[in-house]
Design a protein around this motif. Structure first.
Motif, PDB file in Angstrom:
ATOM      1  N   MET A 161       0.841  -1.196   0.000  1.00 13.41           N
ATOM      2  CA  MET A 161       0.000   0.000   0.000  1.00 13.41           C
ATOM      3  C   MET A 161       0.876   1.245   0.000  1.00 13.41           C
ATOM      4  O   MET A 161       1.819   1.357   0.756  1.00 13.41           O
ATOM      5  CB  MET A 161      -0.899   0.014   1.229  1.00 13.41           C
ATOM      6  N   LYS A 162       0.567   2.169  -0.845  1.00  8.25           N
ATOM      7  CA  LYS A 162       1.342   3.407  -0.915  1.00  8.25           C
ATOM      8  C   LYS A 162       0.774   4.450   0.033  1.00  8.25           C
ATOM      9  O   LYS A 162      -0.393   4.438   0.387  1.00  8.25           O
ATOM     10  CB  LYS A 162       1.356   3.931  -2.349  1.00  8.25           C
ATOM     11  N   ASP A 163       1.632   5.379   0.405  1.00  7.43           N
ATOM     12  CA  ASP A 163       1.261   6.427   1.345  1.00  7.43           C
ATOM     13  C   ASP A 163       0.885   7.659   0.542  1.00  7.43           C
ATOM     14  O   ASP A 163       1.731   8.421   0.103  1.00  7.43           O
ATOM     15  CB  ASP A 163       2.454   6.720   2.260  1.00  7.43           C
ATOM     16  N   PHE A 164      -0.398   7.846   0.278  1.00  3.97           N
ATOM     17  CA  PHE A 164      -0.860   8.885  -0.622  1.00  3.97           C
ATOM     18  C   PHE A 164      -0.594  10.280  -0.050  1.00  3.97           C
ATOM     19  O   PHE A 164      -0.630  10.495   1.146  1.00  3.97           O
ATOM     20  CB  PHE A 164      -2.358   8.721  -0.880  1.00  3.97           C
ATOM     21  N   LEU A 175      -8.532   0.418   7.749  1.00  5.85           N
ATOM     22  CA  LEU A 175      -8.001  -0.163   6.525  1.00  5.85           C
ATOM     23  C   LEU A 175      -8.244  -1.669   6.514  1.00  5.85           C
ATOM     24  O   LEU A 175      -8.260  -2.323   7.553  1.00  5.85           O
ATOM     25  CB  LEU A 175      -6.511   0.111   6.401  1.00  5.85           C
ATOM     26  N   ASN A 230      -6.415  -4.065   5.796  1.00  2.42           N
ATOM     27  CA  ASN A 230      -5.327  -4.921   6.270  1.00  2.42           C
ATOM     28  C   ASN A 230      -5.098  -4.818   7.775  1.00  2.42           C
ATOM     29  O   ASN A 230      -4.116  -5.338   8.292  1.00  2.42           O
ATOM     30  CB  ASN A 230      -4.020  -4.607   5.526  1.00  2.42           C
ATOM     31  N   GLY A 255      -9.922   6.873  -0.266  1.00  2.00           N
ATOM     32  CA  GLY A 255      -8.739   6.529  -1.033  1.00  2.00           C
ATOM     33  C   GLY A 255      -8.095   5.215  -0.665  1.00  2.00           C
ATOM     34  O   GLY A 255      -7.049   4.862  -1.210  1.00  2.00           O
ATOM     35  N   HIS A 256      -8.701   4.438   0.237  1.00  2.00           N
ATOM     36  CA  HIS A 256      -8.096   3.194   0.703  1.00  2.00           C
ATOM     37  C   HIS A 256      -9.146   2.088   0.805  1.00  2.00           C
ATOM     38  O   HIS A 256     -10.334   2.350   1.068  1.00  2.00           O
ATOM     39  CB  HIS A 256      -7.459   3.391   2.079  1.00  2.00           C
ATOM     40  N   GLU A 257      -8.712   0.850   0.649  1.00  2.00           N
ATOM     41  CA  GLU A 257      -9.587  -0.280   0.922  1.00  2.00           C
ATOM     42  C   GLU A 257      -9.835  -0.357   2.420  1.00  2.00           C
ATOM     43  O   GLU A 257      -8.909  -0.212   3.220  1.00  2.00           O
ATOM     44  CB  GLU A 257      -8.944  -1.576   0.424  1.00  2.00           C
ATOM     45  N   HIS A 258     -11.092  -0.592   2.791  1.00  2.00           N
ATOM     46  CA  HIS A 258     -11.455  -0.531   4.204  1.00  2.00           C
ATOM     47  C   HIS A 258     -12.446  -1.641   4.548  1.00  2.00           C
ATOM     48  O   HIS A 258     -13.031  -2.269   3.661  1.00  2.00           O
ATOM     49  CB  HIS A 258     -12.066   0.840   4.524  1.00  2.00           C
ATOM     50  N   SER A 273      -7.976   4.851  11.947  1.00  2.00           N
ATOM     51  CA  SER A 273      -6.992   5.071  10.897  1.00  2.00           C
ATOM     52  C   SER A 273      -6.462   6.492  10.969  1.00  2.00           C
ATOM     53  O   SER A 273      -7.234   7.445  11.120  1.00  2.00           O
ATOM     54  CB  SER A 273      -7.616   4.838   9.516  1.00  2.00           C
ATOM     55  N   TYR A 279      -5.294   7.922   8.395  1.00  2.00           N
ATOM     56  CA  TYR A 279      -5.784   8.530   7.157  1.00  2.00           C
ATOM     57  C   TYR A 279      -7.166   9.138   7.380  1.00  2.00           C
ATOM     58  O   TYR A 279      -7.458  10.245   6.927  1.00  2.00           O
ATOM     59  CB  TYR A 279      -5.836   7.496   6.040  1.00  2.00           C
TER      60      TYR A 279
END
Length: 431
Positions: free
Chosen positions: A1-4, A351, A353, A377-380, A415, A417
């Motif tokens: 996973m990238k850190d947007f 998230l 994961n 912006g992330h899978e959750h 999170s 994020y």
């Protein structure tokens, strides 16, 4: 996973787009890439003011906040590197007390990305190299640098003993299991001991290593690492002692005893983090900090999105609303202690994961309701993983609007994020 990361400055955004395009070094372990990148930049990590290097699963960011506040209260100019950012990428790099300016940030990222174009560095490796460049080029009295992930193979671990004033290890717990618990020969397999092994990888010869106290397996791994690397271990309960009451914090080590106020940051666990920061300062001799400066720092330290109470705003109304970026069981236990004896509405975005029970289980006795929201912006996680009574909302604002007007506090968590998005929406931008 990238850190947007996003920026309103076009020059910065152009470099952040280049960062986002970097491949994720999945499975790549080691410091070879960051060492090669730093070498091309003139090894800025070797030209820093005295560094306080902090690892840990939970509390390392708060420990860094206390270190910064106490050093600055003593009149010191302090560089600070933390991660992740909440709202703006600039939060990761604080130069002599101020967040890095956009123009300087854009130029630094371009310089590092150009230098490492053929090395395939990660997002974090580029960030750390740019941070070291910024810190090496601006005079200061001290640096406070937070480990990103683990310790042994974290990009910050290219720091050598010649620049280190002290290292510290905060609370240990299970997080980032995919990276930190991957099977590897000749390393411990018991989870907490393995986590301790990874964190203790920051120990350096002749450098004080201040830590909290841990269960036996984790303690043994830290003692082994300190011995093997010839670090000067100062573990709580052995090298130093601390206790807190409702009125203050009492600290003692071989240099004597001091009485200090409780930290202003909410949460009983913050006394632990503050004590670790004090131990790091007291066990080194490269940067002096007075007792009065320590006291002022404890009263003034801030750390956004860690049990942060939000002021009234159009989104929150007059409710008592707290935001916390915690997402693992240790964070859940700290939140549970803070809300002991109170009922709380939980707005949860986690998230995919992360362990969906990490916060729900410790808080079980305090939860009045659960509303699950997406992490933009992330899978959750979907609402049902939090329990049969969990409801869904599309946004935090919608979740708040749906809660009853019953006077109970609201906790938005799960999170960093999500916490950053809440701070952006409420105009509580870290500065």
């Amino acid at each position: 996973m990238k850190d947007f990361a996003r920026s309103d400055d076009p020059a910065v955004q152009a470099q952040l787009d280049r960062l986002a395009a970097l491949s994720v070094p999945d499975g790549r372990l080691g410091l070879e890439t960051i060492r090669a990148l730093c070498a091309r930049l003139g090894d800025p990590q070797d030209r820093l003011p005295p560094v306080f290097h902090v690892a840990g699963t939970n509390g390392k960011g708060s420990t860094c906040a206390f270190l910064r506040a106490m050093l600055e209260a003593d009149g010191k100019r302090v560089h600070v590197a933390t991660s992740p950012h909440l709202v703006r990428y600039n939060e990761r790099i604080r130069i002599a007390g101020k967040l890095i300016e956009d123009a300087q940030l854009a130029a630094l990222l371009a310089e590092v990305l150009d230098a490492g174009d053929d090395l395939n560095p990660s997002f974090f490796e580029v960030t750390i190299a740019a941070t070291f460049l910024a810190f090496a080029r601006t005079p200061a009295d001290a640096c406070v640098i937070e480990v990103g992930l683990g310790g042994r193979f974290d990009a910050t671990n290219v720091l050598g003993p010649q620049v280190l004033a002290a290292c510290g290890i905060a609370a240990l717990g299970l997080d980032h299991e995919r990276f930190l618990l991957a099977p590897e020969p000749d390393v411990p397999s018991q989870p907490l001991a393995r986590i301790a092994f990874e964190k203790a990888g920051i120990a350096k010869p002749g450098v004080p290593l201040a830590t909290l106290s841990y269960p036996e397996g984790a303690t043994l791994e830290i003692e082994r690492a300190a011995l093997a690397r010839e670090a000067l271990l100062a573990m709580r309960g052995q090298g130093w002692h601390a206790s807190s009451t409702e009125t203050g914090l009492h600290y003692a080590d071989e240099h004597g005893e001091i009485a200090l106020p409780l930290p202003a940051l909410p949460g009983a666990h913050q006394a632990e983090n503050a004590a670790l920061a004090i131990a790091m300062l007291r066990h080194q001799d490269r940067v002096s900090v007075s007792r009065d400066a320590m006291a002022r720092g404890l009263r003034t330290a801030t750390w956004p999105a860690r049990l942060q109470r939000l002021p009234a705003s159009p989104m929150t109304g007059a409710r008592e609303v707290w935001v916390d970026g915690g997402h693992n069981p240790s964070a859940g236990e700290a939140l549970a202690r803070h809300f002991t004896g109170r009922r709380v509405h939980l707005i949860l975005g986690m998230l995919a994961n992360k362990d969906p029970r990490a916060l729900v289980d410790p808080l079980q006795g305090s939860i009045a309701s659960i509303v699950a929201v997406p992490v933009p912006g992330h899978e959750h996680h979907a609402p049902e993983v939090f329990g049969p009574d969990a409801r869904a909302a599309e946004t935090v604002g919608e979740a708040l609007d749906a809660l009853p007007e019953d006077g109970l506090p609201v906790l938005i968590a799960g999170s960093l994020y999500l916490a950053g998005e809440v701070l952006r929406l409420t105009d509580e931008i870290p500065g």
